[in-house]
Design an enzyme around this catalytic site. Sequence first.
Site, PDB file in Angstrom:
ATOM      1  CE  LYS A 113       3.392  -0.144  -2.248  1.00 33.83           C
ATOM      2  NZ  LYS A 113       2.564  -0.869  -2.135  1.00 33.83           N
ATOM      3  NE  ARG A 147      -7.393   1.980  -3.746  1.00 33.84           N
ATOM      4  CZ  ARG A 147      -7.425   1.231  -2.270  1.00 33.84           C
ATOM      5  NH1 ARG A 147      -8.740   1.466  -2.452  1.00 33.84           N
ATOM      6  NH2 ARG A 147      -6.606   0.320  -3.074  1.00 33.84           N
TER       7      ARG A 147
END
Length: 485
Positions: A263, A337
Site C-alpha cells: 500500500k 477474503r
Amino acid sequence: MVEIRINTAAPEEVPTPLLAVGVRAGASPPGRLAEVAAPAISGGDFSGREGETALLYAGGAIAAQRLLLVGLGEDGPPSPEALRKAAAAAARRARSSGAREAALVVEGGGEEVRAAAEGALLGLYRFSRYKSNREAGDALEKLELLVDGAREEEARGGARVGRAAAAAAALARDLANEPSNTATPEYLAERAREIARRHGMGCTVLDREGIGEEGLAGLAAVGRAAQNEPRFIALEHRRGGEAPPVVLVGKAVTFDSGGISLKPSSGMEDMKFDMSGGAAVLGAMEAVGALELPLNVVALVPATENLPGGRAFKPGDVLRFRSGKTTEIVSTDAEGRLILADALSYARRYNPAAVVDCATLTGACVVALGHHASGLMGNDERLISEVRAAGEAVGERAWPMPLFEEYTEQIKGDVADIKNSGGRPAGALTAGAFLKEFVDYPWAHLDIAGTAYTKKDGGYRTKGATGVPARLLVEFLIRRAEEAA
Ligand code: BES
Ligand code: MN
Ligand code: ZN
C-alpha cells in the site's frame, strides 16, 4: 467503566453535583426542574435543539447543585439514537465539569434506559493507556439513571443489557485501537481465551502448524512472511442445547501493509484497524457470555499480519483451499477474503443456523457508502433483513447491496477457479461474490471498512475504533434468543 445505577427517587430530590435532563424543543423539564430551567429557556440560551447543552446553577431550588439541559430535538418522543446521543453529551459534560458522580433523568422504560446507558458509557470511552498524563477530568465514577418507580424492573433489565452492549463495543474499540506491535494474532488469541475462561466457553486456537494441518490455505499464505505468527481462533458459547449455532466470523488482519502489493505509506497507520471485524466478534462474545444468552454461538477469528518479505505469498501465486477450490492471487492486498474463505469453510462443520461475517474488506465499500453505513450482502433475504433491522435499532446502520451472478463472472480465474480481485468496478461486491463461493448455509456479510473507525470525535462514537458492528451483533443475537424462547 463508569458505574451505572438505577434510582427511582424524584429528580428534584436527588442530591448530586450534576443532574442532567433531556428537553425537547419548545418544551420544559418536568416538575421543579422547570423553575431552574425557565430563565435559560425564556432568555433564549437553550432551545432544545439536538445536541445542544446548557449548564445551570440550581441555587437551592432542587437538591442537585447544577442542572444540565440536553436538547432532544424537534419531533415526538426521542428515538433510541437521540437518547444515546443525549446521554453521551450529558455524561461527557458531567465528566468535563470534574464531577465524581452525576444523575440523568430517563423518561420511559427498558428500551430508553438501555439507550441512555449505552450512550453514556460509549460517549465516555477513551483509549488512554498510552498517555503518560491522563487527561484531567477523569473523575466521573458513577452515573445514576433516574426512572419512574412503576417501571423499575424494566429499567434494571434495560441497564443490564445496555451495560453489556456497551462493554462489547468498548472491548471491540480497545482491541482495535491497540497498535499492531501489541495487538498481534497471539494477543487476540489470549484475549479470546480470557473471554472463554470468564464465561465458561470453549476456545480452540490453531498456531501456524495447526493452520497448515487444517488446510487453512488463505490464512497460511497471508501469514507466511510475518514474524508474529498467524492464529485461527474458535470460541464456542454453548447454552442452546442441541440447536444449530449462529456463527460469527471476523477478519483480524492485525496490520495490513498490502504485502508484496504494498500500500502507499500515507495513511497506512490506519491499517492497524484491519482487525476490527475480529475485535467486534470478540466484543460481541463478551456480551453473549455476560448476558448468558440461551443460544449456541461460535466465533471464528482468522488473525494474521499481512507483510512483505522473502517468504511472502506473491501476485500470480495459486492457492488451493480445503474445499478444493483454487484461487489465483491478483493482489496480495486482497488478503481479507482469503482468510475469510478459510473461516467460512471451517464454519460448515457446525451445520450453522446462520453465519454473519464482518470485515474491513474493501476501500470500494467506503467509496459506495462513506462512513455512514456498513455494506450488507448475503444469500438469504430473511437473514439480511434481520441483520439490517438489528443495526438500525442500535445505530449501526447496514445497507443491502446486491450479489448478482455478474459479479461472480467478474472474478472467474485465468489459470485457477477464481481470482482474488475483480478490479475496480463494484469492488465491494466482487469481494462479496468471492466469499459466496465458500458458503452453503444462510449467510450475511458486513463490509465495515467505512464504519469501523472514525477521525471525528463526537457523540457516543469516539475517535479511533468505533466498535462497529459489536452492538449490531449483540442485538441480532438477543433477538434470536427471544425468538427461540
Ligand atoms: N483492509 C483493506 C480494505 C480497507 C481499505 C479497509 C480502506 C479500510 C479502509 C483490504 O485488505 C484491501 O486492501 N482491499 C483492497 C482490495 C483490492 C486490492 C481488490 C482495496 O480495497 O483496495
Ligand atoms: Mn489489504
Ligand atoms: Zn485488509
